[in-house]
Enzyme design. Structure first.
Site, short mmCIF file in Angstrom:
data_model
loop_
_atom_site.label_atom_id
_atom_site.label_comp_id
_atom_site.label_asym_id
_atom_site.label_seq_id
_atom_site.Cartn_x
_atom_site.Cartn_y
_atom_site.Cartn_z
CD GLU A 23 -0.98 0.70 3.65
OE1 GLU A 23 -1.30 1.89 3.50
OE2 GLU A 23 -1.26 0.02 4.66
CG ASP A 136 -16.19 5.30 12.61
OD1 ASP A 136 -16.05 4.91 11.43
OD2 ASP A 136 -15.42 6.13 13.14
CB SER A 138 -12.20 0.18 8.70
OG SER A 138 -11.46 -0.07 7.52
CB ALA A 139 -14.04 0.51 3.59
CG ASP A 140 -9.42 -1.88 5.80
OD1 ASP A 140 -9.66 -1.15 4.82
OD2 ASP A 140 -8.46 -1.71 6.58
CE LYS A 157 -4.33 1.94 10.61
NZ LYS A 157 -4.72 0.97 9.57
#
Length: 302
Positions: A23, A136, A138-140, A157
């Protein structure tokens, strides 16, 4: 999707030689200059030293690039206008001619579209703390649930809700295995405090799971290989807990929400650990990249 695949990456894929996707968000937004460019070059060198081809991914002037040359890598590291792009942002960036560094979700998508099977990163995104109030996430996890790629990471994380993220990955059908550990790593930390159900102890074992995924013919979901940072290189757990607790309270006090939460918390960790969190981040990513190169070699039979 029109991908600009570098000559080295294209030739390696055609010859079925090992390739590792990397990335670019860590280069543009995760590390300060000039360390970011040094680390980016070092990660690519680590891949090459293990017989694989690095494919750092970014969008430049609206064109998704899989594999960057020297000047392109420097541009991602030094151009302040380079945006942060998740997979949802890709069509917008392409249509507008924007440039951006790719997050986990965007990198995984572009890597898979180009035929790359192994991707190395630092930590994944996931479910945020107080999810029941903020919704909330993440899109992951959702992207990885529909993308056939093997992601070598140091867990998620540590600022996130780790058990909720593990539950979310299970619900979505994303396979998770610890690499030489039965504990789920915590990004900066060797152990997040939570177990994993499966353990893999060699690159060959990972490659066998990848082959089993293909032979099964099930959903195109990812395989997460969670490799812990070495204890000697992790952020001190006590310091991590104190700084994160203070940062979360400050976040609430300032009313910071949504996408602003993660960069704020990570910045607070950097500031209040005298940069030790950055060192742990780099140590984790470096180890993950080296392992990913070995997995890619085992996968291609090199």
């Amino acid at each position: 999707m029109v991908l600009v695949v570098s000559k080295d990456v294209r030739e390696a894929l055609e010859a079925r030689r090992p390739v590792v996707a990397l990335e670019s968000t860590i280069i543009a937004h995760g590390l300060p200059a000039p360390r970011n460019l040094r680390v980016a070059r070092g990660l690519e060198d680590d891949v090459r030293a293990r017989g694989a081809v690095p494919a750092t991914i970014a969008v430049l002037d609206g064109r998704p690039h899989v594999g960057l040359d020297g000047p392109q890598l420097e541009r991602v590291a030094n151009d302040p206008t380079v945006r942060k792009l998740g997979h949802r942002d890709l069509p917008l960036a392409m249509a507008s001619g924007a440039s951006g560094a790719t997050t986990v979700s965007a990198t995984a998508l572009l890597a898979a579209r180009s035929g790359i099977r192994v991707f190395a990163t630092g930590g994944l995104g996931g479910v945020h703390r107080q999810w029941t109030a903020t919704q909330d996430e993440s899109a992951d996890p959702a992207l990885l649930a529909r993308t056939r790629i093997t992601v070598v990471c140091a867990g998620v994380k540590s600022i996130l809700d780790v058990p909720a993220t593990l539950q979310r990955l299970e619900t979505l059908g994303v396979a998770v295995a610890g690499y030489r550990t039965s504990r789920f790593p915590g990004f900066y930390l060797t152990d997040s405090g939570h177990p994993v159900d499966w353990r893999l102890d060699s690159p060959g074992a990972v490659a066998n799971v990848m082959r089993a995924q293909d032979s099964l013919g099930g959903p195109d979901s990812a395989l997460i290989v969670a490799r812990p940072v070495a204890e000697a290189e992790q952020l001190d757990p006590g310091l991590h807990a104190r700084v994160l607790d203070a940062a979360l309270k400050e976040c609430d006090r300032r009313g910071i929400t949504g996408q602003a939460v993660t960069p704020f918390l990570l910045d607070q960790l950097v500031r209040h650990t005298d940069g030790a969190s950055l060192d742990a981040n780099v140590a984790a990513v470096t180890g993950n990249v080296r392992l990913a190169a070995r997995i890619a070699a085992a996968w291609t039979g090199v």
